[in-house]
Structures are given as C-alpha cells and as structure tokens.
Design a protein around this motif. Structure first.
Motif, PDB file in Angstrom:
ATOM      1  N   TYR A 132       0.792  -1.235   0.000  1.00  0.00           N
ATOM      2  CA  TYR A 132       0.000   0.000   0.000  1.00  0.00           C
ATOM      3  C   TYR A 132       0.823   1.283   0.000  1.00  0.00           C
ATOM      4  O   TYR A 132       0.684   2.122   0.885  1.00  0.00           O
ATOM      5  CB  TYR A 132      -1.014  -0.027   1.158  1.00  0.00           C
ATOM      6  CG  TYR A 132      -1.883  -1.270   1.074  1.00  0.00           C
ATOM      7  CD1 TYR A 132      -3.017  -1.284   0.275  1.00  0.00           C
ATOM      8  CD2 TYR A 132      -1.526  -2.456   1.737  1.00  0.00           C
ATOM      9  CE1 TYR A 132      -3.792  -2.429   0.148  1.00  0.00           C
ATOM     10  CE2 TYR A 132      -2.286  -3.612   1.613  1.00  0.00           C
ATOM     11  CZ  TYR A 132      -3.414  -3.588   0.815  1.00  0.00           C
ATOM     12  OH  TYR A 132      -4.172  -4.721   0.681  1.00  0.00           O
ATOM     13  N   PHE A 152      -5.337  -0.803  -5.433  1.00  0.00           N
ATOM     14  CA  PHE A 152      -6.312  -1.516  -4.601  1.00  0.00           C
ATOM     15  C   PHE A 152      -7.704  -0.906  -4.758  1.00  0.00           C
ATOM     16  O   PHE A 152      -8.707  -1.636  -4.782  1.00  0.00           O
ATOM     17  CB  PHE A 152      -5.887  -1.543  -3.126  1.00  0.00           C
ATOM     18  CG  PHE A 152      -6.865  -2.304  -2.282  1.00  0.00           C
ATOM     19  CD1 PHE A 152      -7.148  -3.632  -2.568  1.00  0.00           C
ATOM     20  CD2 PHE A 152      -7.535  -1.693  -1.234  1.00  0.00           C
ATOM     21  CE1 PHE A 152      -8.089  -4.347  -1.824  1.00  0.00           C
ATOM     22  CE2 PHE A 152      -8.471  -2.401  -0.490  1.00  0.00           C
ATOM     23  CZ  PHE A 152      -8.746  -3.724  -0.793  1.00  0.00           C
ATOM     24  N   ILE A 212      -9.004  -2.474  -7.720  1.00  0.00           N
ATOM     25  CA  ILE A 212      -9.408  -3.866  -7.442  1.00  0.00           C
ATOM     26  C   ILE A 212     -10.818  -3.892  -6.859  1.00  0.00           C
ATOM     27  O   ILE A 212     -11.655  -4.693  -7.246  1.00  0.00           O
ATOM     28  CB  ILE A 212      -8.417  -4.539  -6.463  1.00  0.00           C
ATOM     29  CG1 ILE A 212      -7.090  -4.841  -7.178  1.00  0.00           C
ATOM     30  CG2 ILE A 212      -9.005  -5.819  -5.876  1.00  0.00           C
ATOM     31  CD1 ILE A 212      -5.997  -5.403  -6.266  1.00  0.00           C
ATOM     32  N   TYR A 229     -14.140  -8.922  -7.878  1.00  0.00           N
ATOM     33  CA  TYR A 229     -13.742  -8.707  -6.480  1.00  0.00           C
ATOM     34  C   TYR A 229     -14.994  -8.394  -5.648  1.00  0.00           C
ATOM     35  O   TYR A 229     -15.351  -7.253  -5.404  1.00  0.00           O
ATOM     36  CB  TYR A 229     -12.675  -7.609  -6.350  1.00  0.00           C
ATOM     37  CG  TYR A 229     -12.036  -7.626  -4.971  1.00  0.00           C
ATOM     38  CD1 TYR A 229     -11.138  -8.646  -4.617  1.00  0.00           C
ATOM     39  CD2 TYR A 229     -12.374  -6.687  -4.010  1.00  0.00           C
ATOM     40  CE1 TYR A 229     -10.590  -8.705  -3.352  1.00  0.00           C
ATOM     41  CE2 TYR A 229     -11.827  -6.736  -2.731  1.00  0.00           C
ATOM     42  CZ  TYR A 229     -10.932  -7.756  -2.421  1.00  0.00           C
ATOM     43  OH  TYR A 229     -10.402  -7.812  -1.148  1.00  0.00           O
ATOM     44  N   GLY A 276     -13.379  -5.151   5.652  1.00  0.00           N
ATOM     45  CA  GLY A 276     -12.678  -5.496   4.418  1.00  0.00           C
ATOM     46  C   GLY A 276     -12.001  -6.852   4.450  1.00  0.00           C
ATOM     47  O   GLY A 276     -11.201  -7.174   3.583  1.00  0.00           O
ATOM     48  N   SER A 277     -12.317  -7.663   5.443  1.00  0.00           N
ATOM     49  CA  SER A 277     -11.633  -8.948   5.658  1.00  0.00           C
ATOM     50  C   SER A 277     -10.123  -8.743   5.772  1.00  0.00           C
ATOM     51  O   SER A 277      -9.342  -9.617   5.396  1.00  0.00           O
ATOM     52  CB  SER A 277     -11.963  -9.958   4.548  1.00  0.00           C
ATOM     53  OG  SER A 277     -11.845 -11.281   5.055  1.00  0.00           O
ATOM     54  N   ASN A 278      -9.742  -7.590   6.299  1.00  0.00           N
ATOM     55  CA  ASN A 278      -8.317  -7.327   6.497  1.00  0.00           C
ATOM     56  C   ASN A 278      -7.693  -8.303   7.486  1.00  0.00           C
ATOM     57  O   ASN A 278      -6.510  -8.606   7.391  1.00  0.00           O
ATOM     58  CB  ASN A 278      -8.106  -5.895   6.990  1.00  0.00           C
ATOM     59  CG  ASN A 278      -8.193  -4.893   5.840  1.00  0.00           C
ATOM     60  OD1 ASN A 278      -7.795  -5.192   4.720  1.00  0.00           O
ATOM     61  ND2 ASN A 278      -8.724  -3.724   6.122  1.00  0.00           N
ATOM     62  N   ASN A 322      -5.542 -11.276   6.174  1.00  0.00           N
ATOM     63  CA  ASN A 322      -4.145 -11.184   5.731  1.00  0.00           C
ATOM     64  C   ASN A 322      -3.172 -11.688   6.790  1.00  0.00           C
ATOM     65  O   ASN A 322      -2.009 -11.939   6.495  1.00  0.00           O
ATOM     66  CB  ASN A 322      -3.779  -9.744   5.389  1.00  0.00           C
ATOM     67  CG  ASN A 322      -4.104  -9.381   3.952  1.00  0.00           C
ATOM     68  OD1 ASN A 322      -3.864  -8.270   3.520  1.00  0.00           O
ATOM     69  ND2 ASN A 322      -4.664 -10.304   3.193  1.00  0.00           N
ATOM     70  N   TYR A 330      -9.021 -12.968  -7.056  1.00  0.00           N
ATOM     71  CA  TYR A 330      -7.585 -12.695  -6.928  1.00  0.00           C
ATOM     72  C   TYR A 330      -6.819 -12.892  -8.235  1.00  0.00           C
ATOM     73  O   TYR A 330      -5.601 -12.865  -8.258  1.00  0.00           O
ATOM     74  CB  TYR A 330      -6.986 -13.572  -5.815  1.00  0.00           C
ATOM     75  CG  TYR A 330      -7.563 -13.189  -4.474  1.00  0.00           C
ATOM     76  CD1 TYR A 330      -7.032 -12.116  -3.771  1.00  0.00           C
ATOM     77  CD2 TYR A 330      -8.679 -13.848  -3.960  1.00  0.00           C
ATOM     78  CE1 TYR A 330      -7.582 -11.721  -2.564  1.00  0.00           C
ATOM     79  CE2 TYR A 330      -9.248 -13.457  -2.761  1.00  0.00           C
ATOM     80  CZ  TYR A 330      -8.693 -12.394  -2.068  1.00  0.00           C
ATOM     81  OH  TYR A 330      -9.259 -11.988  -0.882  1.00  0.00           O
ATOM     82  N   THR A 339      -4.931  -7.040 -10.422  1.00  0.00           N
ATOM     83  CA  THR A 339      -4.336  -7.702  -9.261  1.00  0.00           C
ATOM     84  C   THR A 339      -2.871  -8.048  -9.528  1.00  0.00           C
ATOM     85  O   THR A 339      -2.019  -7.926  -8.645  1.00  0.00           O
ATOM     86  CB  THR A 339      -5.137  -8.969  -8.888  1.00  0.00           C
ATOM     87  OG1 THR A 339      -6.523  -8.597  -8.754  1.00  0.00           O
ATOM     88  CG2 THR A 339      -4.655  -9.556  -7.576  1.00  0.00           C
ATOM     89  N   PHE A 371      -0.961  -4.919  -9.060  1.00  0.00           N
ATOM     90  CA  PHE A 371      -0.924  -4.641  -7.619  1.00  0.00           C
ATOM     91  C   PHE A 371       0.172  -5.470  -6.950  1.00  0.00           C
ATOM     92  O   PHE A 371       0.979  -4.963  -6.168  1.00  0.00           O
ATOM     93  CB  PHE A 371      -2.304  -4.993  -7.067  1.00  0.00           C
ATOM     94  CG  PHE A 371      -2.475  -4.911  -5.568  1.00  0.00           C
ATOM     95  CD1 PHE A 371      -2.513  -3.688  -4.918  1.00  0.00           C
ATOM     96  CD2 PHE A 371      -2.660  -6.074  -4.816  1.00  0.00           C
ATOM     97  CE1 PHE A 371      -2.712  -3.613  -3.544  1.00  0.00           C
ATOM     98  CE2 PHE A 371      -2.861  -6.006  -3.442  1.00  0.00           C
ATOM     99  CZ  PHE A 371      -2.886  -4.769  -2.807  1.00  0.00           C
ATOM    100  N   GLU A 384       1.107 -12.742  -0.356  1.00  0.00           N
ATOM    101  CA  GLU A 384      -0.136 -12.453   0.379  1.00  0.00           C
ATOM    102  C   GLU A 384      -0.912 -13.716   0.661  1.00  0.00           C
ATOM    103  O   GLU A 384      -0.868 -14.670  -0.111  1.00  0.00           O
ATOM    104  CB  GLU A 384      -1.028 -11.508  -0.444  1.00  0.00           C
ATOM    105  CG  GLU A 384      -2.219 -10.975   0.331  1.00  0.00           C
ATOM    106  CD  GLU A 384      -3.095 -10.045  -0.508  1.00  0.00           C
ATOM    107  OE1 GLU A 384      -3.319 -10.326  -1.690  1.00  0.00           O
ATOM    108  OE2 GLU A 384      -3.551  -9.025   0.045  1.00  0.00           O
ATOM    109  N   SER A 419      -5.027 -14.611   2.073  1.00  0.00           N
ATOM    110  CA  SER A 419      -6.324 -14.082   2.476  1.00  0.00           C
ATOM    111  C   SER A 419      -7.159 -15.244   2.977  1.00  0.00           C
ATOM    112  O   SER A 419      -7.643 -16.058   2.199  1.00  0.00           O
ATOM    113  CB  SER A 419      -7.026 -13.407   1.296  1.00  0.00           C
ATOM    114  OG  SER A 419      -6.238 -12.357   0.788  1.00  0.00           O
TER     115      SER A 419
END
Ligand code: AVJ
Length: 342
Positions: free
Chosen positions: A55, A63, A66, A72, A181-183, A186, A226, A233, A236, A302, A304
C-alpha cells in the motif's frame, strides 16, 4: 576434502543469499522496517514479502481499482451488508443510548463507513467517528470527504499505529471498533489471535468490535477475485517489486516475474505469489546484498483467509470476546461479526 567439494556441500539456502563485498558493510536494518522485512523474507526458503507493503501511493490506487473489479466481490457484499443491516448492527454493537466513539482500524476511503454513520445518526445515535490509519494523506482525504458528505458527523482522526494511538476510553462513552474489508484475513492465525487480544485489552465490558470477514465459498468465485482478466491484481502484486527497487535500490525487472494466485479450499486460504520467469540474481544497493532466483521460484506475497462460523467463534472466544450477532450474506458468503467485550 578440496575447496570445490566443500562448496558443493554448502546447504542450498546459504547459496540463495549472496553477500557481495560492498565498500562499506550495510548496517543491519531495524526490525519492523521494509529493509528488515525484505532482507528476512528474501533470504527465507520459500521467499516471502509481507503484504502490508503493497500500500504505497500507487498500490493504494491499484487496490481502489481492485475494489471496483466485477470479480472482487468482498467490497460490494460488505457495503451492502452495512447498508441493509445498519440499524441491527447499532442495536447489537452499542445497545442502549450511551454516546459512541466509533474507531475504524484502517480507514480506507471511508465510503462504507459513511453509509453506516449516516444510518446510525438517523437512528438517533450520538456518535464521534475516529478513523485510525498510518497514512496522514488517507486520513486527510477521508476527513474532507466526510465533511462534505456528512457535515453533522464529528470526525477526529488518529494517525499512527492502532495500539499506540488508541484513545483513552471516556467513562460515559462506548467504544465500537470496526475492522472491515476482511483485512484480518491477511494475518496468519497466530497474528490474528495476537491482534484480537490487543484490541480486547483496549476495550471495556460493554464495548465491542465489529469484524467484516470473507467466508468460504465456491473456490472458483474466490480464485476469480484474486486473478482478474484485466490484470489489475497482477499489477498490484508486481508493484511490490517496483517499491523495493525505489526504496531499497533494487534492480528487479518486474516483467521477469508473473503474478500467480491460488485458493486452497481445504484450508480456506487464497494465496498470491510472484513467480520468477528465469534464473536471475537481483541486487539491493541499500542492503549490499544479492538474491538468487531459480526459474519458477516464487515469492509468497499475500494470504487471504476465508472463514467459517465455528472457526470464527472459537477464535474470538479465545481472544476474550463473546460472539454476538452474525450478519451474513448467503448468496456470496461474507459476514459482519459483532464481538462483545465482556
Ligand atoms: C484488503 C487485504 C482484504 O486480501 O482480499 C485484494 C487485498 N489482495 N486483492 C484481500 C487484496 C488482492 C485484500 N484485503
């Protein structure tokens, strides 16, 4: 034994990181920095880089792109849940009518939260919105947007590490933390537990944490999120190499790597990699080191996690919360989970 034989007996891992003789040896980078994490990750077997470094300015813009991709789904599904269930969420996360301090961990562009705050104000809540982020630019942009679109909402940003800037609770206010955001996905399991425990430490009984979590579903649907045909993506993911070139004086040729995404339905984990397209050696001026890649070797960039209800309940309970409301989209499984501090 002669020297050549000895060299052959060296473990393979040692041959992957070649210390060159710089004019002056580079000082060991401090833990928690990009230099340190890149050095550790690119020396590891298999190689890895932490996803939090995606980021930068360009990465944040990618992002945002995305989040608008047709495949997404998480952003759209979560936004719809917040819109549709705003009042239920208010009743669950902050029962009664004590004033609310809404702490958003990682503020993003704030469009989802704008909808939520508008609905909560309309339902009669007394609310102060406190977006938390490490990026002052992100907070500035968000503040300007909120002032324009919801001028009645008091916004008091907090810039820095969540746990260093966490505001001292006020006796008459309830804190509601939002981590969307389902962060959380990660993080590794261990990191997620540690994170949730740290949030719990800052909350008092009656406060709550609302998580937005992506759930297990048809593997095709997850994988498509993804691995978009537009290549956003991929851009990214590859931008991470451009960042290392800029900040660590590296000489990655981004076209010598390819984005690869996978989803394991057994573990419920989507993973992204960068695959070396040839045997190559990449150097860092800042680290004074070279890193060797075999053709087909990957950097894991990454993961998820996709969750299921029982697992989430066990995790939040292990971290000192009681699981409250579970608000789920059944068509494209995704959940808002109210975790109550007790
Ligand atoms: C913002 C971390 C939730 O993992 O789905 C999107 C980031 N990576 N596409 C995710 C991301 C590739 C996203 N999170």
């Amino acid at each position: 034994m002669n020297r050549a034989r000895q060299a052959l007996r060296q473990p393979v891992a040692a041959m992957h990181r070649v210390r060159e003789a710089p004019a002056q040896p580079a000082p060991a980078p401090l833990p928690g920095t990009l230099a340190h994490d890149a050095l550790t990750g690119l020396s590891a077997q298999p190689k890895r880089l932490p996803s939090k470094y995606f980021y930068d300015t360009r990465g944040s813009r990618l992002f945002e792109q995305i989040m608008r991709l047709p495949g997404y789904y998480p952003t759209r599904v979560e936004a719809a849940l917040l819109r549709t269930h705003a009042e239920a969420l208010l009743a669950e996360a902050a029962p009664g009518d004590a004033p609310i301090e809404l702490l958003e961990l990682g503020c993003g562009d704030g469009s989802k939260t704008l909808t939520l705050c508008r609905a909560w104000l309309k339902a009669g809540a007394t609310l102060v919105y406190r977006p938390m982020d490490i990026s002052p630019q992100a907070l500035d942009r968000l503040g300007a947007r909120m002032a324009r679109q919801l001028p009645l909402l008091p916004v008091r940003p907090l810039c820095g590490d969540y746990f260093q800037t966490w505001p001292i609770p006020q006796a008459h206010r309830r804190q509601v933390a939002l981590f969307l955001g389902s962060n959380l996905g990660n993080f590794t399991d261990a990191e997620a537990h540690r994170f949730l425990r740290r949030v719990r430490v800052h909350l008092r009984p009656g406060d709550s944490l609302v998580l937005g979590l992506d759930l297990r579903k048809d593997p095709h649907t997850v994988l498509a999120a993804y691995d978009d045909p537009e290549g956003v993506t991929a851009a990214f993911n590859l931008n991470l190499l451009t960042r290392l070139n800029r900040e660590l004086g590296m000489d990655f040729a981004p076209e010598a790597f390819r984005h690869y995404a996978s989803y394991c339905p057994l573990q419920g984990v989507a993973r992204s990699y960068l695959v070396s397209q040839a045997q190559q050696t990449v150097h860092s001026r800042v680290l004074g080191l070279a890193f060797h890649f075999e053709a087909g070797e990957v950097i894991h960039t990454e993961q998820s996690q996709k969750y299921e209800r029982a697992g989430v309940q066990a995790m939040v309970e292990a971290c000192g919360f009681a699981m409250g409301a579970w608000i789920e989209d059944r068509a494209l499984p995704y959940a808002l989970v109210v975790c109550r501090a007790e």
